[in-house]
Design a protein around this motif. Structure first.
Motif, PDB file in Angstrom:
ATOM      1  N   GLU A  10      14.376 -60.554 -64.607  1.00 56.18           N
ATOM      2  CA  GLU A  10      14.561 -61.799 -63.869  1.00 56.18           C
ATOM      3  C   GLU A  10      15.848 -61.698 -63.062  1.00 56.18           C
ATOM      4  O   GLU A  10      16.903 -61.349 -63.614  1.00 56.18           O
ATOM      5  CB  GLU A  10      14.661 -62.941 -64.885  1.00 56.18           C
ATOM      6  CG  GLU A  10      14.442 -64.313 -64.295  1.00 56.18           C
ATOM      7  CD  GLU A  10      14.526 -65.385 -65.395  1.00 56.18           C
ATOM      8  OE1 GLU A  10      14.968 -66.503 -65.083  1.00 56.18           O
ATOM      9  OE2 GLU A  10      14.178 -65.080 -66.548  1.00 56.18           O
ATOM     10  N   LYS A  11      15.781 -62.030 -61.795  1.00 56.09           N
ATOM     11  CA  LYS A  11      16.975 -61.955 -60.943  1.00 56.09           C
ATOM     12  C   LYS A  11      18.062 -62.883 -61.452  1.00 56.09           C
ATOM     13  O   LYS A  11      17.786 -64.018 -61.834  1.00 56.09           O
ATOM     14  CB  LYS A  11      16.624 -62.343 -59.509  1.00 56.09           C
ATOM     15  CG  LYS A  11      16.038 -61.193 -58.700  1.00 56.09           C
ATOM     16  CD  LYS A  11      16.013 -61.555 -57.212  1.00 56.09           C
ATOM     17  CE  LYS A  11      15.035 -60.663 -56.478  1.00 56.09           C
ATOM     18  NZ  LYS A  11      14.914 -61.040 -55.061  1.00 56.09           N
ATOM     19  N   ASP A  21      18.727 -57.621 -57.307  1.00 54.95           N
ATOM     20  CA  ASP A  21      17.743 -57.514 -56.218  1.00 54.95           C
ATOM     21  C   ASP A  21      16.761 -56.383 -56.519  1.00 54.95           C
ATOM     22  O   ASP A  21      17.102 -55.429 -57.224  1.00 54.95           O
ATOM     23  CB  ASP A  21      18.471 -57.234 -54.897  1.00 54.95           C
ATOM     24  CG  ASP A  21      17.655 -57.718 -53.700  1.00 54.95           C
ATOM     25  OD1 ASP A  21      16.539 -58.240 -53.915  1.00 54.95           O
ATOM     26  OD2 ASP A  21      18.140 -57.560 -52.567  1.00 54.95           O
ATOM     27  N   ILE A  22      15.552 -56.492 -55.947  1.00 51.53           N
ATOM     28  CA  ILE A  22      14.523 -55.480 -56.176  1.00 51.53           C
ATOM     29  C   ILE A  22      14.816 -54.257 -55.307  1.00 51.53           C
ATOM     30  O   ILE A  22      14.932 -54.376 -54.085  1.00 51.53           O
ATOM     31  CB  ILE A  22      13.134 -56.055 -55.831  1.00 51.53           C
ATOM     32  CG1 ILE A  22      12.838 -57.258 -56.756  1.00 51.53           C
ATOM     33  CG2 ILE A  22      12.051 -54.993 -55.940  1.00 51.53           C
ATOM     34  CD1 ILE A  22      11.699 -58.135 -56.267  1.00 51.53           C
ATOM     35  N   ARG A  65      11.145 -55.174 -60.362  1.00 52.36           N
ATOM     36  CA  ARG A  65      10.113 -55.408 -59.351  1.00 52.36           C
ATOM     37  C   ARG A  65       9.865 -56.903 -59.200  1.00 52.36           C
ATOM     38  O   ARG A  65      10.361 -57.719 -59.981  1.00 52.36           O
ATOM     39  CB  ARG A  65       8.821 -54.704 -59.767  1.00 52.36           C
ATOM     40  CG  ARG A  65       8.182 -55.318 -60.991  1.00 52.36           C
ATOM     41  CD  ARG A  65       6.821 -54.747 -61.336  1.00 52.36           C
ATOM     42  NE  ARG A  65       6.120 -55.645 -62.230  1.00 52.36           N
ATOM     43  CZ  ARG A  65       6.341 -55.720 -63.551  1.00 52.36           C
ATOM     44  NH1 ARG A  65       7.229 -54.954 -64.129  1.00 52.36           N
ATOM     45  NH2 ARG A  65       5.668 -56.585 -64.272  1.00 52.36           N
ATOM     46  N   ASP A  66       9.062 -57.225 -58.219  1.00 51.51           N
ATOM     47  CA  ASP A  66       8.587 -58.595 -58.031  1.00 51.51           C
ATOM     48  C   ASP A  66       7.703 -58.954 -59.228  1.00 51.51           C
ATOM     49  O   ASP A  66       6.745 -58.241 -59.521  1.00 51.51           O
ATOM     50  CB  ASP A  66       7.767 -58.623 -56.731  1.00 51.51           C
ATOM     51  CG  ASP A  66       7.291 -60.027 -56.379  1.00 51.51           C
ATOM     52  OD1 ASP A  66       7.168 -60.860 -57.293  1.00 51.51           O
ATOM     53  OD2 ASP A  66       7.033 -60.262 -55.186  1.00 51.51           O
ATOM     54  N   LYS A  87       5.423 -60.892 -59.532  1.00 49.41           N
ATOM     55  CA  LYS A  87       4.009 -61.123 -59.166  1.00 49.41           C
ATOM     56  C   LYS A  87       3.194 -59.834 -59.242  1.00 49.41           C
ATOM     57  O   LYS A  87       1.976 -59.872 -59.330  1.00 49.41           O
ATOM     58  CB  LYS A  87       3.920 -61.693 -57.741  1.00 49.41           C
ATOM     59  CG  LYS A  87       4.295 -63.168 -57.679  1.00 49.41           C
ATOM     60  CD  LYS A  87       4.272 -63.662 -56.234  1.00 49.41           C
ATOM     61  CE  LYS A  87       5.206 -64.846 -56.055  1.00 49.41           C
ATOM     62  NZ  LYS A  87       5.922 -64.800 -54.771  1.00 49.41           N
TER      63      LYS A  87
END
Lengths: 342, 342
Positions: free
Chosen positions: B74-75, B13-14, B62-63, B65
């Motif tokens: 990557e999660k 998770d971020i 991070r996200d 995007k």
């Protein structure tokens, strides 16, 4: 001949915000000068024709105990800046009556200079107005010319963002970048200024008082070169929208001259985007670029290849107002003071 | 042989602030691997010995995007970073069982690699501990070595200020600057770290949690070179106390990795002091300095000419903790994770 009044603009008090004519500077006519008999001691007498109002003057209006990049003005003495004058009398063989001279002059109608140190005789074969020699063909022009060559690494197809783009430096940068085949994004502080910058060939021009810089750059960027005359929010927007390996030419920071300015939030991107920020003063670049500048720029201006506009105030008594308006960005074009006609 | 557990540290998770072991990263043992029969498809099988925890890893959490200088993790997949492993089996003629390899590895106990792209076989004639190859003789060492040569323009008698000076980059900078005859001012975040940095030969070392950086620099500066690993208040203090023509090496910005960071107030001095700020990533400098680095640095470390310290956690299950402590500055020396003995 009887002595004449030698009007002066005196530094009277340190401004807390903007400089106030009649308070922080005072126009004074108490001094007189006898133009025929004033002793020259081997030097020469100059009648001031033109003086310049530039943003950096605000930095000289400070407590001398505070360090800065330029010496502080002395209270009770005339402020000084670049100017052009005509020689009335000379005891120096290198210069004669009728010659025109450019230098860092006190704001006085008449000045005596001991020698040519720090001054330059202007041939002006191109017959530009003398005021051009404190603008496009003077210090602001040198600043734009030298730093663009030294730092911008302009590449065709890349994008530049220019702030204060209607001013004497910014308007040259717009034209240099355009000639180098870059996409030019430019900001200015009034619709009238925006129209002028558009006429110079900039691709995207906006009034930063009406449109957010960050929004324009997000749409039109990323930017490869940032020409920074202002600092603060514009610098933040430029950082946020910088391309990898962007070059930031740190030329001035007017948002910080008359108060604390806005802190910069986005410095953390500098390393990751591999941005280089080049702080500079034109004096450091003149040994390398000064002679090329005088060879090239006045001729290009005379041919109409490089355009500029001027905001002239007539009369030394208005110099304090010219300085204030320059700080506020109310001038439209290079701020000059026409002290006298020839 | 029966399959064995192939422990992994997964990005789960971020983080909103600091990364939390067990929440933003999770140690997982659900995967197994048969070391004898896993198909290599022309590649090779590596047993991970050492992995590195570095400040920049936070930027990958991070996200995707959000743009940044490194790809987002990557999660659900293992996080990755520099590591050293030993080859167990190989179908690639260029590398054989028993060779040691350095590369950007997923945080897994065993990995298969298709080829040597992005990896380097370590000869290690100097017989350094393998962990040195992710620290003083790895990416942090390369960062210090290359950027010091490229940007610092070190001159004898000048003054440098180094932040995070007990870390793997900062501690090398202290030693390089010392060898170049500079006065070295250095900051670190604990008294233990301060003692280590003093032992490296720095002239003035302080604990920035107890003493204000701005006060030390006002007394011991001005500074000609600033080595910035942290940004924020230290950057502001460095700007305020920079000498003319100072070089700022913008190497990292840890004060901004786990939150918004402190805005910078003093950017207005950049042009007047003619400061250059060099943002960079080590990858851009490796083509120029990479081979010299491997020729020079491991040998100097082996001779004891260059010193370093390490903060090692044993077991991949503690990698999340190592990453957190590294972000918090709780590590004392280079953060490494010892995944396995040979």
């Amino acid at each position: 001949m009887a002595p004449v009044k030698n009007g002066r603009l005196l530094f009277n008090d340190i401004p807390s915000g903007y400089p106030e004519p009649g308070k922080t500077t005072i126009y004074d006519e108490s001094e007189t000068i006898d133009l025929d008999s004033v002793s020259l001691n081997g030097g020469f007498l100059v009648k001031t024709l033109v003086l310049s109002a530039d943003p950096y003057l605000r930095a000289r209006m400070r407590d001398p105990k505070v360090e800065s990049f330029v010496p502080a003005f002395e209270k009770g003495q005339p402020i000084s800046n670049f100017g052009v004058g005509v020689v009335l009398r000379s005891e120096n063989k290198a210069i004669k009556a009728g010659d025109h001279v450019h230098g860092l002059f006190p704001f006085k109608k008449y000045i005596t200079l001991p020698n040519l140190e720090g001054s330059r005789i202007l041939e002006n074969k191109e017959r530009l107005p003398w005021s051009a020699y404190v603008g496009v063909a003077g210090m602001p022009g040198q600043t734009a010319y030298a730093a663009w060559k030294e730092y911008a690494q302009a590449r065709k197809g890349e994008t530049v963002f220019v702030t204060a783009a209607s001013g004497p430096i910014g308007s040259l940068i717009v034209q240099f970048a355009n000639a180098d085949g870059m996409k030019v994004i430019a900001s200015a502080g009034s619709d009238e200024k925006v129209a002028f910058v558009k006429s110079l060939g900039a691709d995207v021009v906006f009034n930063y008082k009406k449109t957010k810089t960050a929004d324009v750059l997000a749409k039109e960027g990323p930017i490869n070169v940032y020409w920074d005359n202002v600092g603060g929010e514009s610098l933040d927007a430029a950082l946020a929208n910088a391309a990898k390996h962007a070059r930031f030419v740190e030329c001035g920071y007017i948002t910080g001259y008359n108060g604390e300015g806005t802190p910069v939030k986005n410095m953390a991107v500098v390393f990751g985007k591999e941005i280089t920020l080049y702080g500079f003063l034109v004096f450091s670049l003149l040994p390398k670029y000064g002679e090329d500048f005088y060879r090239e720029i006045p001729a290009r201006v005379a041919k109409g290849e490089l355009r500029y506009i001027e905001d002239a105030k007539k009369g030394l008594e208005w110099a304090g107002h010219a300085i204030l308006e320059n700080q506020q960005g109310k001038n439209h074009g290079k701020s000059v003071i026409i002290v006298a006609e020839e």
